[in-house]
Design a protein around this motif. Structure first.
Motif, PDB file in Angstrom:
ATOM      1  N   VAL A   1      -2.322  -1.362   8.203  1.00 57.07           N
ATOM      2  CA  VAL A   1      -1.119  -2.104   7.862  1.00 57.07           C
ATOM      3  C   VAL A   1      -1.517  -3.494   7.391  1.00 57.07           C
ATOM      4  N   GLU A   2      -1.153  -3.794   6.136  1.00 56.74           N
ATOM      5  CA  GLU A   2      -1.507  -5.072   5.520  1.00 56.74           C
ATOM      6  C   GLU A   2      -0.329  -6.036   5.585  1.00 56.74           C
ATOM      7  N   SER A   3      -0.644  -7.308   5.561  1.00 55.85           N
ATOM      8  CA  SER A   3       0.380  -8.348   5.495  1.00 55.85           C
ATOM      9  C   SER A   3      -0.227  -9.591   4.868  1.00 55.85           C
TER      10      SER A   3
ATOM     11  N   VAL B   1      -9.894   5.373   5.013  1.00 54.97           N
ATOM     12  CA  VAL B   1      -8.449   5.157   5.064  1.00 54.97           C
ATOM     13  C   VAL B   1      -8.074   3.978   4.186  1.00 54.97           C
ATOM     14  N   TRP B   2      -6.944   4.097   3.501  1.00 56.83           N
ATOM     15  CA  TRP B   2      -6.420   3.033   2.650  1.00 56.83           C
ATOM     16  C   TRP B   2      -5.081   2.536   3.185  1.00 56.83           C
ATOM     17  N   GLY B   3      -4.841   1.258   3.017  1.00 58.06           N
ATOM     18  CA  GLY B   3      -3.536   0.697   3.316  1.00 58.06           C
ATOM     19  C   GLY B   3      -2.584   0.929   2.161  1.00 58.06           C
ATOM     20  N   GLN B   4      -1.343   0.503   2.352  1.00 60.62           N
ATOM     21  CA  GLN B   4      -0.313   0.756   1.350  1.00 60.62           C
ATOM     22  C   GLN B   4      -0.325  -0.269   0.237  1.00 60.62           C
ATOM     23  N   GLY B   5      -1.028  -1.362   0.426  1.00 62.92           N
ATOM     24  CA  GLY B   5      -1.125  -2.401  -0.592  1.00 62.92           C
ATOM     25  C   GLY B   5      -0.144  -3.528  -0.358  1.00 62.92           C
ATOM     26  N   THR B   6      -0.574  -4.726  -0.720  1.00 65.42           N
ATOM     27  CA  THR B   6       0.300  -5.897  -0.651  1.00 65.42           C
ATOM     28  C   THR B   6       0.124  -6.695  -1.949  1.00 65.42           C
ATOM     29  N   LEU B   7       1.247  -7.119  -2.519  1.00 63.03           N
ATOM     30  CA  LEU B   7       1.226  -7.770  -3.820  1.00 63.03           C
ATOM     31  C   LEU B   7       0.929  -9.259  -3.683  1.00 63.03           C
ATOM     32  N   VAL B   8      -0.033  -9.717  -4.460  1.00 59.02           N
ATOM     33  CA  VAL B   8      -0.344 -11.133  -4.575  1.00 59.02           C
ATOM     34  C   VAL B   8      -0.055 -11.555  -6.009  1.00 59.02           C
TER      35      VAL B   8
END
Length: 122
Positions: A5-7, A111-118
């Motif tokens: 889980v990314e943030s 495993v990959w996270g869902q991605g977070t936009l920068v």
């Protein structure tokens, strides 16, 4: 179930800073290499920075001196401190981890996270 889980993504002006976090959770036996990749519109996904379980970092040339990767092994969490951001850093950032999980047996997974936009823009 195992997930990352990314943030920490968001909109920042050129020259600004952001800190991304990625926490691994689930039936984890051990976490090995963790890292960050990014994918800009119309481009392939590329490695940004990676960190072995022993603490050896690897950075892409485009972010050396500006980004710092770190990890908290006790929390199975990896961070990416991004300074002096440029418009060309705009992308979706993905967390990646290689780990041994305990399901019906022990398995090695990537495993990959869902991605977070920068987004870096004035």
């Amino acid at each position: 179930q195992v997930q990352l889980v990314e943030s920490g993504g968001g909109l920042v002006q050129p020259g600004g800073s952001l800190r991304l976090s990625c926490a691994a959770s689930g039936s984890i036996f051990s976490v090995h290499a963790m890292g960050w990749y990014r994918q800009a519109p119309g481009k392939l996904r590329e490695l940004v920075a990676a960190l072995t379980s022993g603490g050896n970092p690897n950075y892409s040339e485009s972010v050396k001196g500006r980004f710092t990767i770190s990890r908290d092994n006790a929390k199975n969490t990896v961070y990416l401190q991004m300074n002096s951001l440029k418009p060309e850093d705009t992308a979706v950032y993905y967390c990646n981890a290689n780990m041994v999980v305990q399901l019906s047996d022990y398995r090695f997974l990537e495993v990959w996270g869902q991605g977070t936009l920068v987004t870096v823009s004035s």
